[in-house]
Motif scaffolding. Sequence first.
Motif, mmCIF file in Angstrom:
data_model
loop_
_atom_site.group_PDB
_atom_site.id
_atom_site.type_symbol
_atom_site.label_atom_id
_atom_site.label_comp_id
_atom_site.label_asym_id
_atom_site.label_seq_id
_atom_site.Cartn_x
_atom_site.Cartn_y
_atom_site.Cartn_z
ATOM 1 N N ASP A 25 -3.450 -48.315 -61.703
ATOM 2 C CA ASP A 25 -4.031 -46.976 -61.866
ATOM 3 C C ASP A 25 -5.325 -46.824 -61.091
ATOM 4 O OD1 ASP A 25 -1.941 -46.432 -63.529
ATOM 5 O OD2 ASP A 25 -3.065 -46.880 -65.370
ATOM 6 N N GLU A 26 -6.081 -47.936 -60.967
ATOM 7 C CA GLU A 26 -7.349 -47.863 -60.255
ATOM 8 C C GLU A 26 -7.145 -47.576 -58.766
ATOM 9 O OE1 GLU A 26 -10.185 -47.812 -61.595
ATOM 10 O OE2 GLU A 26 -9.623 -48.406 -63.618
ATOM 11 N N LEU A 27 -5.955 -47.917 -58.247
ATOM 12 C CA LEU A 27 -5.715 -47.709 -56.816
ATOM 13 C C LEU A 27 -5.678 -46.239 -56.447
ATOM 14 C CD1 LEU A 27 -3.083 -50.488 -56.053
ATOM 15 C CD2 LEU A 27 -5.499 -50.455 -55.502
ATOM 16 N N PHE A 28 -5.399 -45.373 -57.425
ATOM 17 C CA PHE A 28 -5.422 -43.946 -57.125
ATOM 18 C C PHE A 28 -6.810 -43.518 -56.676
ATOM 19 C CE2 PHE A 28 -1.660 -44.040 -59.952
ATOM 20 C CZ PHE A 28 -0.750 -43.434 -59.094
ATOM 21 N N THR A 29 -7.830 -44.166 -57.232
ATOM 22 C CA THR A 29 -9.202 -43.869 -56.830
ATOM 23 C C THR A 29 -9.411 -44.224 -55.361
ATOM 24 O OG1 THR A 29 -9.874 -44.493 -59.057
ATOM 25 C CG2 THR A 29 -11.618 -44.233 -57.441
ATOM 26 N N ILE A 30 -8.839 -45.358 -54.925
ATOM 27 C CA ILE A 30 -8.971 -45.759 -53.525
ATOM 28 C C ILE A 30 -8.289 -44.740 -52.627
ATOM 29 C CG2 ILE A 30 -8.533 -47.595 -51.857
ATOM 30 C CD1 ILE A 30 -8.231 -49.486 -54.243
ATOM 31 N N GLU A 31 -7.076 -44.311 -53.018
ATOM 32 C CA GLU A 31 -6.352 -43.330 -52.209
ATOM 33 C C GLU A 31 -7.151 -42.038 -52.075
ATOM 34 O OE1 GLU A 31 -2.356 -42.599 -53.327
ATOM 35 O OE2 GLU A 31 -1.762 -44.700 -53.245
ATOM 36 N N GLU A 32 -7.773 -41.625 -53.169
ATOM 37 C CA GLU A 32 -8.594 -40.411 -53.122
ATOM 38 C C GLU A 32 -9.767 -40.594 -52.159
ATOM 39 O OE1 GLU A 32 -9.758 -39.669 -57.120
ATOM 40 O OE2 GLU A 32 -7.722 -39.225 -57.807
ATOM 41 N N THR A 33 -10.383 -41.785 -52.201
ATOM 42 C CA THR A 33 -11.513 -42.064 -51.306
ATOM 43 C C THR A 33 -11.076 -42.045 -49.847
ATOM 44 O OG1 THR A 33 -12.527 -43.453 -52.999
ATOM 45 C CG2 THR A 33 -13.336 -43.719 -50.755
ATOM 46 N N VAL A 34 -9.961 -42.715 -49.550
ATOM 47 C CA VAL A 34 -9.448 -42.743 -48.177
ATOM 48 C C VAL A 34 -9.098 -41.341 -47.712
ATOM 49 C CG1 VAL A 34 -7.516 -43.519 -46.744
ATOM 50 C CG2 VAL A 34 -8.638 -45.122 -48.276
ATOM 51 N N ASP A 35 -8.435 -40.581 -48.574
ATOM 52 C CA ASP A 35 -8.064 -39.205 -48.227
ATOM 53 C C ASP A 35 -9.309 -38.376 -47.927
ATOM 54 O OD1 ASP A 35 -5.992 -37.156 -47.977
ATOM 55 O OD2 ASP A 35 -6.927 -36.255 -49.745
ATOM 56 N N LYS A 36 -10.356 -38.569 -48.746
ATOM 57 C CA LYS A 36 -11.611 -37.839 -48.511
ATOM 58 C C LYS A 36 -12.247 -38.259 -47.184
ATOM 59 C CE LYS A 36 -16.074 -36.678 -50.590
ATOM 60 N NZ LYS A 36 -16.820 -36.858 -49.343
ATOM 61 N N ASN A 37 -12.202 -39.564 -46.892
ATOM 62 C CA ASN A 37 -12.761 -40.051 -45.626
ATOM 63 C C ASN A 37 -12.094 -39.367 -44.437
ATOM 64 O OD1 ASN A 37 -14.457 -41.786 -46.972
ATOM 65 N ND2 ASN A 37 -13.186 -43.590 -46.664
ATOM 66 N N ILE A 38 -10.780 -39.275 -44.479
ATOM 67 C CA ILE A 38 -10.034 -38.651 -43.373
ATOM 68 C C ILE A 38 -10.382 -37.167 -43.271
ATOM 69 C CG2 ILE A 38 -7.721 -38.028 -42.564
ATOM 70 C CD1 ILE A 38 -6.763 -40.712 -43.771
ATOM 71 N N LYS A 39 -10.427 -36.491 -44.420
ATOM 72 C CA LYS A 39 -10.767 -35.055 -44.397
ATOM 73 C C LYS A 39 -12.190 -34.838 -43.876
ATOM 74 C CE LYS A 39 -7.599 -33.557 -48.025
ATOM 75 N NZ LYS A 39 -7.445 -33.137 -49.449
ATOM 76 N N ASP A 40 -13.110 -35.726 -44.281
ATOM 77 C CA ASP A 40 -14.489 -35.623 -43.794
ATOM 78 C C ASP A 40 -14.547 -35.805 -42.281
ATOM 79 O OD1 ASP A 40 -15.415 -35.176 -46.314
ATOM 80 O OD2 ASP A 40 -16.179 -37.213 -46.648
ATOM 81 N N ALA A 41 -13.761 -36.752 -41.775
ATOM 82 C CA ALA A 41 -13.730 -36.978 -40.327
ATOM 83 C C ALA A 41 -13.195 -35.760 -39.599
ATOM 84 C CB ALA A 41 -12.883 -38.203 -40.006
ATOM 85 N N MET A 42 -12.183 -35.121 -40.175
ATOM 86 C CA MET A 42 -11.612 -33.921 -39.549
ATOM 87 C C MET A 42 -12.624 -32.769 -39.557
ATOM 88 S SD MET A 42 -7.788 -34.335 -41.190
ATOM 89 C CE MET A 42 -7.064 -32.813 -40.587
ATOM 90 N N GLU A 43 -13.334 -32.623 -40.672
ATOM 91 C CA GLU A 43 -14.366 -31.582 -40.746
ATOM 92 C C GLU A 43 -15.487 -31.859 -39.746
ATOM 93 O OE1 GLU A 43 -15.757 -31.215 -44.733
ATOM 94 O OE2 GLU A 43 -13.787 -30.637 -45.532
ATOM 95 N N PHE A 44 -15.874 -33.131 -39.645
ATOM 96 C CA PHE A 44 -16.914 -33.515 -38.689
ATOM 97 C C PHE A 44 -16.483 -33.171 -37.261
ATOM 98 C CE2 PHE A 44 -18.317 -36.754 -35.640
ATOM 99 C CZ PHE A 44 -19.695 -36.598 -35.712
ATOM 100 N N THR A 45 -15.216 -33.463 -36.943
ATOM 101 C CA THR A 45 -14.701 -33.186 -35.599
ATOM 102 C C THR A 45 -14.706 -31.690 -35.305
ATOM 103 O OG1 THR A 45 -13.271 -35.126 -35.825
ATOM 104 C CG2 THR A 45 -12.785 -33.631 -34.018
ATOM 105 N N GLU A 46 -14.322 -30.892 -36.286
ATOM 106 C CA GLU A 46 -14.326 -29.434 -36.091
ATOM 107 C C GLU A 46 -15.743 -28.928 -35.812
ATOM 108 O OE1 GLU A 46 -12.417 -28.055 -39.650
ATOM 109 O OE2 GLU A 46 -10.438 -27.967 -38.700
ATOM 110 N N LYS A 47 -16.725 -29.477 -36.517
ATOM 111 C CA LYS A 47 -18.119 -29.080 -36.272
ATOM 112 C C LYS A 47 -18.568 -29.494 -34.870
ATOM 113 C CE LYS A 47 -19.541 -29.275 -41.135
ATOM 114 N NZ LYS A 47 -20.313 -30.037 -42.155
#
Length: 750
Positions: free
Chosen positions: A655-677
Amino acid sequence: MKVTMKYNPYKVETQILLEDENIMESTKFSAKKNERLQVWIEKLFPMLVDEINDDIFDFEFMGTIPDFEDIQLYASKYPNVTVTHIQVEEVDDKFSRLEELVKKMKEGPFEQLRDDRIEANFQKALNSEFEIAVIATMSSGKSTLINAILGKELMPSKNEACTAKVSRIKNNPNIENYSAIAIDKDGEEFKTIKNATVEDFAEFNDDPKIHLIEIEGHIPKIKSGKMNLVLVDTPGPNNSMDASHRQHTLSVIKSDDKPMVLYVLNATQLRTDDDLALLNTVAEAMGVGGKQSKDRFIFAMNKADAFDPEKGESIEGAIENVREYLEQQNIENPNIYPLSSQVAKVIRKKQNNIKLTRSENGTLNGIDLFIEEPSMHLNQYAPISPSLKRTIEEDILANNDNEYIPALHYTGITSVEAAINEYLEKYAVTSKITNAVNTFQRIIEQEDMQNNIERTILEDSNQREEIKKIMESITTELEKGDKAAEFKKKIKNMDVSMNQFFSEVNKKTFKRLAEIPNKLRGKVKKYEAERILFNIQTDVMHLQDQLVTDLEKNISTTLRSKAESYVTEYQTYINGITSFESKSIKLSNWNKAIISTDINVNNLLENYSNTEQVVVGTKTVANPDRKWFTFWRSKYVERDIYEDVEYVDLTAIKDELFTIEETVDKNIKDAMEFTEKELLKLKKFFISEIERLEKIMKKRVNDIKDLAEKSNNIEEQLKIHLEKRSWLEKFISELDDVLELKEKAGVLSE
């Protein structure tokens, strides 16, 4: 039958003549004519045999010595093929010729060519750094190898992890000592030492405030020529508390610029878990780009002197063991160099009159092993070219009365240095020369066109009138600004699908993440749970480092792709303004005379970017210090009342691994937002650059129009233009000549 091949590494052009017919134009070879030789050299002779329908022919090669030696290597598989070499001038004098041309350009008759930015761009290309990254796992002898290359004790070296910072050693042959600047995480200079010692670097390593160490001094045995060579000492993959250090190592391995990687392996201690993730990344990098991608990785099999021939231990067996180990990690045909960096370091310290410790004196007394035991002549196993082998063997023979010189060669260190030098000469130096020429070739062409059109105005009254009308029409278009407004609107509306660039990273990351829960099944004893969870923590750390470096690379790729599309749109816009048909203007590409400059994507990105661009991206996506694995201690421990044995329910921990997946997903989304900026900033900068260039273009158009309207003193002006034309023709010829192959008279080798 005779086959003649000419390969120009500066222009990346190939000709293959078969009975005087250039088959690079008319056969399947045409797809290879503008590819770097080493990308497709493995296919050269099979393709020739197939084309000729025979494996008996004479093969004559015109090109540089390093490229010819690659030809020899692959031709050796065809015993009926006779290979000869037409030698050409090597790269030694090309840099000085380029510098002379820059000086000549600054003193020439064209005001535009005296622009400091042109020289600055040239110098930037000429003085770019080339990295050789030294990477290794703990206790491989990496620091000892660097000290052996330097010929003195500089980097801390002991039987434990001793590299905690990234250290960059920049070559400067003009200074005796090594200066050092310690830099903190904010990029600020923390401490500066002019004459740094090994004790200073040990202190730097232990200081948590220091992030990076910049060192300057001589790297004596690497022939850098005009290269700004930087030797980078990196912490091991699991030996750095700073995630950015680990990520720097991965970035170097993945880099499209193909810097060299010197991977140091402990010959006595292979198959460590620390190696696996790093070697997987190496395998991926070596899988693309042909021979160059293979050549840039040198696997140094260190501590080869630990094998005792008297006990039946052989160097050949150790090399084969390393080869099998690397091939298990999908690294095919690795370049393995056996060496003893400790013995090499001690010999060089002795040669440099540096006092040895008691232990080092003992090592020095043991060099008889290398001299007297033929199997310990480690240079014989090095996969270097025949000419480099001969050079080393000749030096051994010439210095047979000085035991230190043969022994040094036998340690294998000089073979590693020869391989580095060969890579620099074959790939890095030729690319740098080409880039330097290209920095101002376009601007020279533009001045040539402007001079031609001005001369045409002076020589031909009919064309003068036609040119005047065209310049007036262009002026009207520029003043009206409709097409400019349309162009800017198009650039502003150009969007990019982030998924286009990031979907592959998503897929790869989440696939690896999905494999982790398979390791968490059932109840196990506490000590076993600790081992499993520690391994998972390590896997996640590597996964995050890979994610960060993949995202950084994708950010760079996205920005470059969009910059290229902006430049294409700019060229379309310019063509729309200058596309006037004329029956009387006989000059081809006349419109280049008024285009202010041809935009270079590299310069555009560099001028737009700031040094924090990638760093911001890293900070956005990195999560190196996550301590999720400790949650199990309080939450999932069960005590058996009867046997008093601690168990851990690994299934529940999933169950704790879901937290990791959320973190990784956020990292990717943050990178995409950074690239758009970043793309928005790039658009704004690009439009401001276009506005600047448009002002220059307006001035050029007005200058040409004024000349067409007020053509007085024609004979005098024409004389000036003819003189300028003569100067320009000679300059262009000399510039082009830098990139040409020049045959050495009367030199032919087999």
